[in-house]
Write an enzyme that holds these catalytic residues in place. Sequence first.
Site, PDB file in Angstrom:
ATOM      1  N   LYS A  48     -15.264 -17.591  64.465  1.00  0.00           N
ATOM      2  CA  LYS A  48     -14.058 -16.919  64.921  1.00  0.00           C
ATOM      3  C   LYS A  48     -13.045 -17.953  65.370  1.00  0.00           C
ATOM      4  CE  LYS A  48     -15.965 -15.873  69.523  1.00  0.00           C
ATOM      5  NZ  LYS A  48     -16.390 -14.812  70.450  1.00  0.00           N
ATOM      6  N   ASP A 103     -13.108  -8.236  65.295  1.00  0.00           N
ATOM      7  CA  ASP A 103     -12.997  -8.554  66.715  1.00  0.00           C
ATOM      8  C   ASP A 103     -12.911  -7.228  67.460  1.00  0.00           C
ATOM      9  OD1 ASP A 103     -12.820  -9.964  69.068  1.00  0.00           O
ATOM     10  OD2 ASP A 103     -11.264 -11.308  68.361  1.00  0.00           O
ATOM     11  N   HIS A 132      -2.635 -13.135  71.046  1.00  0.00           N
ATOM     12  CA  HIS A 132      -2.365 -12.060  70.087  1.00  0.00           C
ATOM     13  C   HIS A 132      -0.993 -12.167  69.425  1.00  0.00           C
ATOM     14  CE1 HIS A 132      -5.514  -8.877  71.542  1.00  0.00           C
ATOM     15  NE2 HIS A 132      -5.922 -10.098  71.822  1.00  0.00           N
TER      16      HIS A 132
END
Length: 761
Positions: A209, A289, A223
């Site tokens: 990730k 996620d 984000h």
Amino acid sequence: MVEPWRDTTLPAHVRAADLLARMTDEEKTAQLSSVWIGAQSDGGAAADVAPGQHVYAARSAALDALLPYGLGQLTRPFGTVPVDPAQGAARLAELQRTIRGGNRFGLPAIAHEECLTGFTAWQATVFPTPLAWGATFDPALITEMARAIGTSMRAVGVHQGLAPVLDVVRDPRWGRTEEAIGEDPYLVGTIGTAYVRGLEAAGIVATLKHFAGYSASRAARNHAPASLGPRELADVILPPFEMAVRDGGARSVMPAYNDVDGLPAHAHPELLTHLLREQWEFTGTVVSDYYGVSLLEEAHRVADGESGAARLALAAGVDVELPAAQCFSPADPLPRELLDRAVLRVLTQKGELGLLDPDGETVVGGMPVDLNPPHMRELAQNVAEESVVLLANDSGVLPLSGGPRIALLGPLAHDQAAMLGCYSFPRHVGVHHPDLPTGVEVPTLAQALRSELPGAVFVADPAAAEVCVAVVGDRSGLFGRGSSGEGCDAEDLQLPYGQGELLDAAMESGTPVVIVVLSGRPYALGRWADRAAAVVQAFFPGQEGGPAVAGVLSGRVAPSGRLPLGVPRGPGGQPAPYLAPPLGRHGFPSTVDPTPLYPFGYGLSYTTFTWGTPECDAYELPTDGETTLRLTVRNTGELPGTEVLQLYLHDPVGTVARPEVRLVGYARVPLDAGASAEVTATFPADLAAYTGADGRRVVEPGALELRLAASSEHVHHTVPLTLTGPARTVGHQRRMRCETHVEQLTHDPAHPQPFTSPSTS
């Protein structure tokens, strides 16, 4: 006759295909779903460990509703609330029996956990953060650590670990910098792949990730969209993932929360299918996620409703929705072809894990469980000690000796939080249970120093001391509950909590000041660089971090850490210039100087080293060739120490603007006083490849320069090379490593002694 899917002599994918053909659509969809028991809490947003958890948990499907169809995953049975390890193993085993008994095929679920700083469970060993792994420049040690972590997880019934983070840091204001390994793709790739190998060797599915571009977000905001061109994505962001898939054998990948040029990673078929599966030949599972599929509707606004989000993610290549059944629902039919594609991958992985076998899940629980045994504490100590970086010692005040009078300043000197990253259980979950014991012993730096220096006198006033140790840095947390960690992004790189004023006051005392930074990111230290007697940096070094830092201060531990990312001089001017082309560095067109105070790869020792003149097998080689360099490194001081030899590539002319230098190899060279070692490094021409203007990755003929250096800016030797022949287009099978070897020499160089180097080989 035994049904093929039950035949343990058949390959996993054959068994999975047979089982898939026997399933209803509802049973198939359930294999793409997860349940997060205990995700709902009374704390609301203040207790969330995932974005929007308090909202989504109330809307997620319950276990009872899914039991008749089966279940793909169980989310964090140990890492959600504190649970005694033995009781947790027994509870998980009982839960698996319930899941097996509820569906007609008797299939258990894959249980996953976080394991970024060790198994994120109460009473489990807390290891240093990935940024500290990067500082070790020691892949072999990181493999050993990961194998131990994975073994402890597998012993209690866990199958999958959500680590490592392979995001290359582009702007350290990003709160998740502490979770990353560094700012160089070669370092991230080699260290991250080492972690994957260890975890997979223990039988745990490693999850890469965040794929991809998460760390390149605008203004380093969590984000936020990533402003990435195709070459930065191809040459900086993607190589660590490619290396970990190809060389590490990672069996799972997690898309990122961000979008790249408007396309969210969870809905990005070019990334998740064309690149990952068709080009890189990845055969594992893609797991979302947490709530990443829901965010396609509610944050990115590229889907109309949960059903639309599910279809978009599934079409792109997402196989499993984590952490709970939110959009992938047995009650909402999914396109048959896409559904079968994803379920086949999940069942194949279950077959590889033994979960299609009659005994399915053999962990029964009820036995004593020690998640913090002596050998894991020793590993945590070794990683912590190798990760501490000595940045400055101009006055020679370190190592501390005798029985000095020491002023120990700063609240972090007395705070366990200064040692622990945001994905450690005490900082991730334990903070919501204030009456809960930490579960493992975590000495503060104050406690460790008093133990390390029993003859020292500790005082509160710098003016009454011979030396002042000023401890500054971070407290990790989630979503604004700390100064570092997920959702704890920084506007600039000034020390938080007013700690700059603490250092100013200490400097004004006239007492020599040793600055100790315990943090999750680098902070601007230029304001004190000319006045500090010494500077020591540690990146959340874990439960053994206090003794490790104290050991460096006392001299018991020879400092050998090197910076996995640069330390800035001032709080602005970010991102830092490492990997930047010439126009990204300091120059007359701008008044802003982004040159770091301490560059990537930098670190000092308590001894001195000399580097001999390098010899090279060939200075001219074809674009598909290789050459081997050799040189001797000698410890010329009176103390043992470890030099970290780094090999950088400089490409004078390219068809697109290229980084001034980039790391292509390294080796740790531990040496006793007076000892020498020969270091060899085999450089393949493939490492000169880059993505050109037409989007193809090419190795071009022409001049190159290899720089043998102690950091990206401290070059000992340069070796000119010339690549000959035609330009070559290279792909997934290109060579991505510079293999290194270290051979200890006796004082008579004609009689070498072999030494197994913890290097990149």
